[in-house]
Design a protein around this motif. Structure first.
Motif, PDB file in Angstrom:
ATOM      1  N   ARG A 151       0.720  -1.149   0.091  1.00  0.00           N
ATOM      2  CA  ARG A 151      -0.004  -0.209  -0.076  1.00  0.00           C
ATOM      3  C   ARG A 151       0.954   1.461  -0.196  1.00  0.00           C
ATOM      4  N   MET A 152       2.148   1.207   0.082  1.00  0.00           N
ATOM      5  CA  MET A 152       2.947   2.344   0.249  1.00  0.00           C
ATOM      6  C   MET A 152       2.880   3.246  -1.149  1.00  0.00           C
ATOM      7  N   ALA A 153       3.206   2.666  -2.112  1.00  0.00           N
ATOM      8  CA  ALA A 153       3.291   3.477  -3.239  1.00  0.00           C
ATOM      9  C   ALA A 153       2.051   4.391  -3.571  1.00  0.00           C
ATOM     10  N   GLU A 155       1.282   8.415  -3.573  1.00  0.00           N
ATOM     11  CA  GLU A 155       0.789   9.112  -4.755  1.00  0.00           C
ATOM     12  C   GLU A 155      -0.539   9.711  -4.338  1.00  0.00           C
ATOM     13  N   GLU A 156      -1.440   9.296  -3.623  1.00  0.00           N
ATOM     14  CA  GLU A 156      -2.567   9.928  -3.079  1.00  0.00           C
ATOM     15  C   GLU A 156      -2.403  11.090  -2.130  1.00  0.00           C
ATOM     16  N   GLY A 157      -1.132  11.256  -1.580  1.00  0.00           N
ATOM     17  CA  GLY A 157      -0.951  12.236  -0.481  1.00  0.00           C
ATOM     18  C   GLY A 157      -1.330  11.885   0.854  1.00  0.00           C
ATOM     19  N   ARG A 158      -1.385  10.553   1.144  1.00  0.00           N
ATOM     20  CA  ARG A 158      -1.814  10.444   2.480  1.00  0.00           C
ATOM     21  C   ARG A 158      -0.706  10.007   3.264  1.00  0.00           C
ATOM     22  N   LEU A 186       9.246   0.891  -7.234  1.00  0.00           N
ATOM     23  CA  LEU A 186       8.168   0.983  -8.048  1.00  0.00           C
ATOM     24  C   LEU A 186       7.503   2.572  -7.969  1.00  0.00           C
ATOM     25  N   ALA A 187       7.560   3.290  -6.614  1.00  0.00           N
ATOM     26  CA  ALA A 187       7.227   4.306  -6.384  1.00  0.00           C
ATOM     27  C   ALA A 187       7.770   5.494  -7.217  1.00  0.00           C
ATOM     28  N   GLY A 215       6.736   7.804 -10.661  1.00  0.00           N
ATOM     29  CA  GLY A 215       6.873   9.124 -10.147  1.00  0.00           C
ATOM     30  C   GLY A 215       6.260   9.755  -9.232  1.00  0.00           C
ATOM     31  N   GLY A 216       5.885   8.796  -8.107  1.00  0.00           N
ATOM     32  CA  GLY A 216       5.155   9.294  -6.963  1.00  0.00           C
ATOM     33  C   GLY A 216       6.225   9.834  -5.922  1.00  0.00           C
ATOM     34  N   GLY A 217       7.442   9.363  -6.153  1.00  0.00           N
ATOM     35  CA  GLY A 217       8.439   9.692  -5.103  1.00  0.00           C
ATOM     36  C   GLY A 217      10.090   9.786  -5.393  1.00  0.00           C
TER      37      GLY A 217
END
Length: 349
Positions: free
Chosen positions: A181-183, A187-190, A203-204, A208-210
């Motif tokens: 659930r990390m990536a 991405e969702e800003g949680r 993967l994240a 492009g999420g981090g």
């Protein structure tokens, strides 16, 4: 491969969390190494480390791919009900990534060049940069995720924050999330960042999420990250099965190390839906030793209390805060190499 030995328990179930360091059980099943030892092994994908822990303690699993500190925490009764648990084999070393969201990592030096062996220079640079941004921006504390309170990821995240002079208990918010659930959460800003095992960090970054800003290998070089976990009661009841398990997993490790083609085949097995599925689609192969993560899925599988010193120090500190202490004999019993050494001796006979 054909069965060459007889185990006292032929059918068993091993639990795993979808991570690259679940590779050896998956290779042993798909490559026939379990079958060669007379074992019919089902692999049960679990959603969270707490679920896997509870199923092992309850006897619903015969063994499991486990966070290296978790057998000790289970034995001490500080993670779930007390259940004496052993770690007779190391399934993987290194492999953790520390990832920050684009907002927090933009312009931050990345750990492309490895730090000198045993040095925390590269993580210190990113940690100090993060501390400057944290204190300059103000507002609510950033939310950082780790996979379980008794995990190398938790302890490495705390040590990385400390390199920047950040108080992990007051200047940031730490939460627990399962690795898969990390990536998405990033991405969702949680969450604003996380420390997790591969492939979720890369993967994240791929999506492009981090960005990866440090690795566990830079903080604790070649630390045991995952182990085979079995309860002491199960090991006592099924010594031949345990020996067969160790032989099969060691055989899988030798096979993986033998050629690049085997690493590509292993990646394809991990990409099957029962295992990691699309989570490894960004990887061309399993590439042990790649900087800066330096994940090792083969090589030295022998457990030892000495190798567990970094995480043992954290557990000891927690126990001392409650008026207790970590007895050296408890640590030695949990990570004893006795079963591994006995199996190795059998193979040499």
């Amino acid at each position: 491969m054909t069965a060459s030995r007889t185990a006292d328990l032929e059918r068993l179930t091993l639990g795993f969390i979808p991570l690259l360091d679940a590779a050896l059980p998956i290779i042993a099943r798909e490559g026939g190494f379990f079958a060669a030892e007379g074992l019919d092994v089902a692999l049960s994908r679990e959603n969270a480390w707490s679920t896997l822990r509870d199923k092992l303690a309850a006897g619903l699993l015969d063994g499991a791919h486990m966070l290296a500190p978790l057998p000790l925490a289970m034995s001490l009764g500080i993670s779930g009900a007390a259940c004496e648990t052993l770690a007779p084999l190391v399934l993987g070393r290194n492999g953790n990534t520390l990832v920050l969201s684009k907002r927090w990592s933009e312009g931050m030096p990345l750990p492309d060049a490895p730090a000198p062996e045993g040095s925390a220079t590269a993580p210190a640079v990113s940690a100090r940069d993060f501390a400057r941004r944290l204190r300059h921006r103000g507002g609510p504390p950033p939310c950082l995720a780790m996979v379980h309170p008794f995990s190398c990821q938790h302890y490495q995240l705390r040590e990385w924050l400390a390199l920047g002079g950040i108080d992990a208990d007051h200047e940031v918010k730490l939460v627990v999330l399962p690795p898969p659930r990390m990536a998405e959460a990033l991405e969702e800003g949680r969450i604003d960042g996380f420390c997790v095992g591969e492939p979720w960090g890369s993967l994240a970054q791929h999506r492009g999420g981090g960005r990866i800003v440090a690795s566990g290998a830079q903080l604790w070089p070649d630390h045991p990250e995952k182990v085979l976990g079995v309860t002491a009661t199960w090991a006592e009841r099924h010594p031949e099965t345990l020996a067969a398990l160790l032989r099969a997993l060691a055989g899988a490790a030798d096979w993986l190390a033998a050629s690049p083609e085997h690493a590509r085949q292993a990646r394809d097995w991990l990409a099957l839906p029962p295992y990691l599925d699309r989570a490894v689609s960004h990887l061309e192969t399993l590439a042990p030793g790649t900087e800066p993560i330096r994940q090792r899925l083969d090589g030295d599988l022998r457990p030892s209390a000495e190798a567990m010193a970094p995480m043992a120090n954290h557990i000891d500190q927690a126990l001392r805060a409650q008026g207790g202490r970590l007895a050296p004999e408890r640590l030695s019993a949990c990570y004893s190499p006795v079963h591994f050494d006995a199996t190795t001796h059998q193979d040499r006979a």
